[in-house]
Design an enzyme around this catalytic site. Structure first.
Site, PDB file in Angstrom:
ATOM      1  CG  MET A 101     -24.100  49.916  77.351  1.00 12.16           C
ATOM      2  SD  MET A 101     -25.638  50.210  78.223  1.00 12.16           S
ATOM      3  CE  MET A 101     -26.165  48.543  78.521  1.00 12.16           C
ATOM      4  N   GLY A 102     -19.461  48.587  78.141  1.00 14.04           N
ATOM      5  CA  GLY A 102     -18.375  48.064  78.967  1.00 14.04           C
ATOM      6  C   GLY A 102     -18.607  46.631  79.409  1.00 14.04           C
ATOM      7  CG  HIS A 116     -18.339  44.087  73.954  1.00 15.85           C
ATOM      8  ND1 HIS A 116     -18.444  43.416  75.152  1.00 15.85           N
ATOM      9  CD2 HIS A 116     -19.520  44.737  73.791  1.00 15.85           C
ATOM     10  CE1 HIS A 116     -19.631  43.662  75.694  1.00 15.85           C
ATOM     11  NE2 HIS A 116     -20.303  44.457  74.885  1.00 15.85           N
ATOM     12  N   GLY A 142     -23.528  44.522  66.847  1.00 13.52           N
ATOM     13  CA  GLY A 142     -23.662  43.071  66.849  1.00 13.52           C
ATOM     14  C   GLY A 142     -25.084  42.634  66.526  1.00 13.52           C
TER      15      GLY A 142
HETATM   16  P1  AMP Z   1     -23.470  46.212  74.865  1.00  9.91           P
HETATM   17  O1  AMP Z   1     -22.199  46.571  75.552  1.00  9.91           O
HETATM   18  O2  AMP Z   1     -24.120  44.985  75.394  1.00  9.91           O
HETATM   19  O3  AMP Z   1     -24.396  47.393  74.732  1.00  9.91           O
HETATM   20  O4  AMP Z   1     -23.066  45.809  73.381  1.00  9.91           O
HETATM   21  C1  AMP Z   1     -22.253  46.621  72.603  1.00  9.91           C
HETATM   22  C2  AMP Z   1     -22.193  46.072  71.193  1.00  9.91           C
HETATM   23  O5  AMP Z   1     -21.664  44.751  71.219  1.00  9.91           O
HETATM   24  C3  AMP Z   1     -23.575  45.984  70.528  1.00  9.91           C
HETATM   25  O6  AMP Z   1     -23.465  46.318  69.154  1.00  9.91           O
HETATM   26  C4  AMP Z   1     -23.914  44.522  70.721  1.00  9.91           C
HETATM   27  O7  AMP Z   1     -24.825  44.035  69.760  1.00  9.91           O
HETATM   28  C5  AMP Z   1     -22.544  43.872  70.561  1.00  9.91           C
HETATM   29  N1  AMP Z   1     -22.538  42.544  71.173  1.00  9.91           N
HETATM   30  C6  AMP Z   1     -22.952  42.207  72.422  1.00  9.91           C
HETATM   31  N2  AMP Z   1     -22.846  40.879  72.612  1.00  9.91           N
HETATM   32  C7  AMP Z   1     -22.366  40.360  71.462  1.00  9.91           C
HETATM   33  C8  AMP Z   1     -22.053  39.038  71.017  1.00  9.91           C
HETATM   34  N3  AMP Z   1     -22.214  37.978  71.807  1.00  9.91           N
HETATM   35  N4  AMP Z   1     -21.572  38.883  69.763  1.00  9.91           N
HETATM   36  C9  AMP Z   1     -21.414  39.951  68.941  1.00  9.91           C
HETATM   37  N5  AMP Z   1     -21.683  41.219  69.292  1.00  9.91           N
HETATM   38  C10 AMP Z   1     -22.168  41.432  70.537  1.00  9.91           C
END
Ligand code: AMP
Length: 284
Positions: free
Chosen positions: A33-34, A40, A150
């Site tokens: 989601m940016g 990420h 993640g």
């Molecule tokens: P989001 O942008 O928050 O929807 O996350 C996008 C992807 O990045 C998802 O697969 C999350 O699980 C992963 N992600 C977010 N935070 C972390 C983190 N601290 N470590 C590893 N992966 C992450």
């Protein structure tokens, strides 16, 4: 491909993916989601090891936010994101518009029935239906060989893995470890909303998870005893935190366990003012 290609329309992404496939290139997808951070970027870097081209998608997905949630204040930084992706070596960024993703007549959703009833799903009843629907759509647009997620969003990863299997996408599903700050706080786009005081308290969450793991290593198997100790640690280190839940579940099935055995994950959600943080750790 050394330059960064940005696609803004579904047809452009579909054509690009088709062209890459025709040239025999494998594609990894990193849906986001940016407001990108090192968590990420670690997924992008790992994707580069596993596939020829990494497509990072950036889309703040309205259907996974409930009306009272933080859709409008969700952080957005497209220019910063593009720079970071390029630096990490990512080759393609897909940034579709909400209008094109959800045209007015849209009415088809994908939902995983049972894994979504607990934990985050119980706290946010419509959340996962939005997540599975958007990821299904992105899979159809990007046509990846590999998808990276993640462990930070543990239940989300398990739900999406179930969906990928159940709907027979020929996609290798990879779950990567949580990237943390030095003090243990899991990186999250929402951390920027923590005031300095809340930010100082937030690492208590990870401290409680690590203590849980240590208790289990020392022979404790009673989930309620571990939970009590976690609550004590959070109460002491983060008095402001309001705990939504602390749960102990079997890793893949998300079934709650009272006796901690193999493949148990401890997960929690807590509110720090208006900021809701989640974290988890495999404790056995
Ligand atoms: P989001 O942008 O928050 O929807 O996350 C996008 C992807 O990045 C998802 O697969 C999350 O699980 C992963 N992600 C977010 N935070 C972390 C983190 N601290 N470590 C590893 N992966 C992450």
């Amino acid at each position: 491909m050394s330059t960064l290609t940005v696609t803004n329309s579904i047809i452009a992404q579909q054509e690009l993916s088709r062209r890459l496939a025709r040239r025999g290139k494998t594609i990894a997808i990193v849906p986001t989601m940016g407001a990108l951070h090192e968590g990420h970027l670690s997924l992008i870097r790992y994707g580069l090891k596993k596939a020829d081209v990494v497509v990072t998608t950036i889309f703040v997905n309205p259907t996974q936010f409930a009306p009272q949630e933080d859709l409008n204040r969700y952080p957005r930084d497209p220019q910063g994101d593009l720079k970071k992706i390029k630096q990490a070596g990512g080759q393609v960024v897909f940034m579709p518009s909400p209008k094109e993703m959800y045209p007015e007549a849209f009415e088809t959703y994908v939902s995983v029935e049972n894994l979504t009833r607990t934990l985050e799903g119980a706290a946010r009843p419509t959340h996962f239906r939005g997540v599975t629907t958007i990821v299904a759509k992105l899979f159809n647009m990007v046509r990846p060989d590999i998808a990276l997620f993640g462990m930070k969003d543990y239940q989300q990863a398990m739900v999406l893995k179930r969906m990928t299997t159940d709907l027979n996408w020929p996609i290798e599903f990879v779950i990567r470890p949580t990237i943390r700050e030095k003090d243990g706080l899991a990186l999250s786009s929402r951390n920027r909303f923590l005031s300095p005081d809340l930010r100082r308290q937030a690492p208590a969450l990870y401290r409680s998870l690590k203590a849980a793991r240590q208790m289990v290593r020392d022979g404790q198997t009673d989930a309620s005893a571990v939970e009590a100790e976690m609550r004590r640690i959070i109460g002491q280190g983060a008095p402001v935190a309001v705990i939504d839940y602390i749960a102990f579940t079997e890793m893949e099935s998300l079934k709650p366990v009272t006796v901690i055995g193999k493949d148990t994950v401890a997960s929690l959600a807590a509110r720090f003012g208006t900021v809701r943080l989640i974290d988890n750790l495999k404790i056995a």
